[in-house]
Design a protein around this motif. Structure first.
Motif, short mmCIF file in Angstrom:
data_model
loop_
_atom_site.label_atom_id
_atom_site.label_comp_id
_atom_site.label_asym_id
_atom_site.label_seq_id
_atom_site.Cartn_x
_atom_site.Cartn_y
_atom_site.Cartn_z
N GLY A 128 3.56 -3.11 -61.76
CA GLY A 128 3.85 -1.82 -60.80
C GLY A 128 5.03 -2.40 -59.87
O GLY A 128 5.82 -1.56 -59.36
N ALA A 129 4.88 -3.39 -59.47
CA ALA A 129 5.99 -3.96 -58.48
C ALA A 129 7.40 -4.07 -58.84
O ALA A 129 8.07 -3.95 -58.11
CB ALA A 129 5.44 -5.50 -58.08
N ARG A 130 7.56 -4.23 -60.20
CA ARG A 130 8.84 -4.23 -60.63
C ARG A 130 9.19 -2.91 -61.42
O ARG A 130 10.30 -2.84 -61.89
CB ARG A 130 9.13 -5.28 -61.64
N SER A 131 8.38 -1.70 -61.33
CA SER A 131 8.51 -0.66 -62.23
C SER A 131 9.61 0.20 -61.66
O SER A 131 10.44 1.08 -62.37
CB SER A 131 7.26 0.10 -62.01
N SER A 148 6.16 8.72 -62.55
CA SER A 148 6.15 8.25 -63.87
C SER A 148 6.23 7.07 -64.21
O SER A 148 5.45 6.48 -65.25
CB SER A 148 7.16 9.29 -64.60
N LEU A 149 6.86 6.25 -63.55
CA LEU A 149 7.19 4.84 -63.87
C LEU A 149 6.02 3.84 -63.65
O LEU A 149 5.67 3.09 -64.66
CB LEU A 149 8.42 4.22 -63.10
N PRO A 150 5.41 3.89 -62.46
CA PRO A 150 4.19 3.00 -62.45
C PRO A 150 3.04 3.49 -63.38
O PRO A 150 2.18 2.68 -63.70
CB PRO A 150 3.96 3.12 -60.87
N ILE A 151 3.08 4.71 -63.24
CA ILE A 151 2.02 5.26 -64.29
C ILE A 151 2.08 4.82 -65.77
O ILE A 151 1.45 4.37 -66.19
CB ILE A 151 1.75 6.85 -64.21
N SER A 152 3.47 4.94 -66.27
CA SER A 152 3.57 4.31 -67.51
C SER A 152 3.51 2.68 -67.70
O SER A 152 2.66 2.40 -68.65
CB SER A 152 5.10 4.73 -67.76
N PHE A 153 3.86 2.12 -66.87
CA PHE A 153 3.59 0.46 -66.58
C PHE A 153 2.11 0.19 -66.75
O PHE A 153 1.75 -0.68 -67.64
CB PHE A 153 4.30 0.05 -65.59
N THR A 154 1.30 1.06 -66.12
CA THR A 154 -0.36 1.00 -66.25
C THR A 154 -0.77 1.36 -67.51
O THR A 154 -1.80 0.53 -67.67
CB THR A 154 -0.81 1.54 -64.98
N ILE A 155 -0.44 2.28 -67.95
CA ILE A 155 -0.90 2.71 -69.57
C ILE A 155 -0.45 1.54 -70.40
O ILE A 155 -1.26 1.23 -71.37
CB ILE A 155 -0.10 3.93 -69.74
N VAL A 156 0.84 0.82 -70.10
CA VAL A 156 1.20 -0.26 -70.97
C VAL A 156 -0.02 -1.27 -70.99
O VAL A 156 -0.50 -1.76 -71.85
CB VAL A 156 2.38 -0.77 -70.64
N GLN A 157 -0.42 -1.76 -69.56
CA GLN A 157 -1.36 -2.57 -69.54
C GLN A 157 -2.80 -2.19 -70.16
O GLN A 157 -3.38 -2.95 -70.70
CB GLN A 157 -1.44 -3.00 -68.06
N LEU A 158 -3.14 -1.14 -69.85
CA LEU A 158 -4.39 -0.61 -70.56
C LEU A 158 -4.18 -0.39 -71.98
O LEU A 158 -5.11 -0.78 -72.62
CB LEU A 158 -4.49 1.08 -70.30
N GLN A 159 -2.98 -0.32 -72.72
CA GLN A 159 -3.16 -0.33 -73.98
C GLN A 159 -3.30 -1.77 -74.49
O GLN A 159 -3.95 -1.90 -75.54
CB GLN A 159 -1.85 0.31 -74.61
N GLN A 160 -2.66 -2.80 -73.68
CA GLN A 160 -2.79 -4.26 -74.18
C GLN A 160 -4.28 -4.64 -73.96
O GLN A 160 -4.91 -5.40 -74.84
CB GLN A 160 -1.98 -4.81 -73.29
N LEU A 161 -4.85 -4.06 -72.81
CA LEU A 161 -6.43 -4.41 -72.76
C LEU A 161 -7.01 -3.91 -73.64
O LEU A 161 -8.11 -4.42 -74.31
CB LEU A 161 -6.77 -3.95 -71.29
#
Length: 306
Positions: A128-131, A148-161
Motif C-alpha cells: 500500500g505504501a508504494r501503490s 482503486s490502487l491500494p484496494i487492488s494491491f490489498t486484493i493481491v495480498q489476499l489472493q496470495q494469502l
C-alpha cells in the motif's frame, strides 16, 4: 481547467459570453455551471465511481498477482515458501532457544498461524505504501478513482494469502488438530482483517504518495508490530506479572486480535478467547477501513501532481 456541465448533450451551444468587468471568474463559472477539471468528487459520487471501476480493480489485482514472481524460477511457490521459512526460523530461535512455547499445547500450529496471518497485514501495508508512488505513469495517463490502487494491491495480498492458507490448513491438520465446523469462522475473521488492511493500506498510500522515505521506515515499524502481536508467544502467559493494562493493550492490538480469532477457529487446544475479541475485530475493521478510506479520499486531487 474547467468544463461545462452541458457539454456532450449532442446539440450545438453558443459560446458563453466572457465575464463582464464587474464579474469574477468564479461567478462566471457558477453562472455557466462550470466545474474544475480533476476536482475531488463528493464522497457518494466517489463511491459510485469506485464501484463502476470494480472490474478494473479485480483485473489489475489479477495481473499483479501473475506478475509478482514471474522472474523467479519457483514462481508463486514463494508465496508459500516465504512464510514457511519465517516460521522455521522463528521456531528455531523463539521456540527452541528462547522457550517462548511455554503454556502452548500445539506450538507449531500456533506459530505458523500467527506468521501467516500477520504476513497478510504486513505485506498489505508494504504494498500500500508504494501503490501510488509506483504507479504515477498510470495515474497521469488515465482518469479513475485513485483508491482503486491500494484496494487492488490489498486484493493481491489476499489472493496470495488464500494460496498460503491451503498449506496452513495442512500443517494444522498434520499436527493433530481436528477439522470442525468452527473452521468456518476463518471466513468472517479474514473478511474483517481484509477491510482493516484496505483502510491501513490507504492511510500509508497517502503518506507514501508525498513522503517516499516512509518506504524505508515501514519495515522497522512492521518488525516492532510483529514483536508485540503475540505471533510467537502467548500474550496471556508472558504478561502474567505485568500490569493489567499492559495485557489488555497488547491483546487489543488489531494484529493480535485477528491472529487470535483465526487461532481460535483452527486450533482446538488453543485457550478460549474472550467474547469481546470478535467485537474488537469488527470494530478495528470499521474504524480503520472507513477512516482510512475517507482520509485517502480527502487528498484525491493531489495524487500524481508535481
Amino acid at each position: 481547467m474547467v468544463h461545462s456541465a452541458t457539454a456532450g448533450t449532442g446539440s450545438p451551444a453558443a459560446a458563453p459570453a466572457p465575464p463582464g468587468k464587474s464579474e469574477t471568474l468564479a461567478e462566471y463559472a457558477a453562472r455557466h455551471q462550470l466545474s474544475v477539471s480533476g476536482a475531488r468528487p463528493g464522497l457518494r459520487d466517489y463511491l459510485r465511481q469506485l464501484w463502476g471501476r470494480r472490474h478494473f480493480i479485480v483485473a489489475f489485482a489479477n495481473a499483479k498477482t501473475r506478475a509478482s514472481y514471474s522472474t523467479a524460477r519457483l514462481g508463486q511457490v514463494w508465496q508459500v515458501l516465504t512464510p514457511l521459512l519465517n516460521a522455521a526460523i522463528y521456531y528455531l530461535i523463539f521456540g527452541m532457544m528462547l522457550k517462548t512455547d511455554r503454556g502452548i499445547d500445539n506450538y507449531v500450529a500456533f506459530l505458523v498461524t500467527g506468521i501467516f496471518v500477520f504476513s497478510f497485514t504486513q505485506t498489505a501495508v508494504l504494498a500500500g505504501a508504494r501503490s501510488i508512488s509506483s504507479q504515477l505513469n498510470l495515474i497521469r495517463a488515465l482518469h479513475f478513482p485513485r483508491a482503486s490502487l491500494p484496494i487492488s494491491f490489498t486484493i493481491v495480498q489476499l489472493q496470495q494469502l488464500l494460496i498460503s492458507m491451503v498449506v496452513l490448513f495442512a500443517i494444522v491438520l498434520a499436527k493433530g488438530e481436528p477439522l470442525t465446523l468452527k473452521w468456518l469462522l476463518v471466513v468472517p475473521a479474514l473478511l474483517c482483517q481484509f477491510v482493516f488492511n484496505v483502510g491501513l493500506s490507504m492511510i500509508v498510500a497517502r503518506f507514501g504518495a508525498t513522503v517516499t522515505d516512509i518506504n524505508q521506515l515501514i519495515p522497522f515499524l512492521m518488525r516492532t508490530w510483529l514483536y508485540v502481536s503475540g505471533v510467537f508467544y502467548s500474550i496471556a502467559t508472558f504478561t502474567e506479572d505485568a500490569p493489567a493494562w499492559v495485557r489488555h493493550a497488547l491483546e487489543s492490538n488489531p494484529a493480535a486480535v485477528y491472529i487470535e480469532l483465526i487461532r481460535d477457529s483452527l486450533i482446538e487446544s488453543h485457550v478460549t478467547i474472550p467474547a469481546h475479541t470478535w467485537l474488537l475485530g469488527v470494530g478495528w475493521a470499521l474504524l480503520v477501513g472507513i477512516g482510512g478510506f475517507i482520509y485517502f479520499w480527502r487528498a484525491e486531487e493531489r495524487y500524481g501532481r508535481g
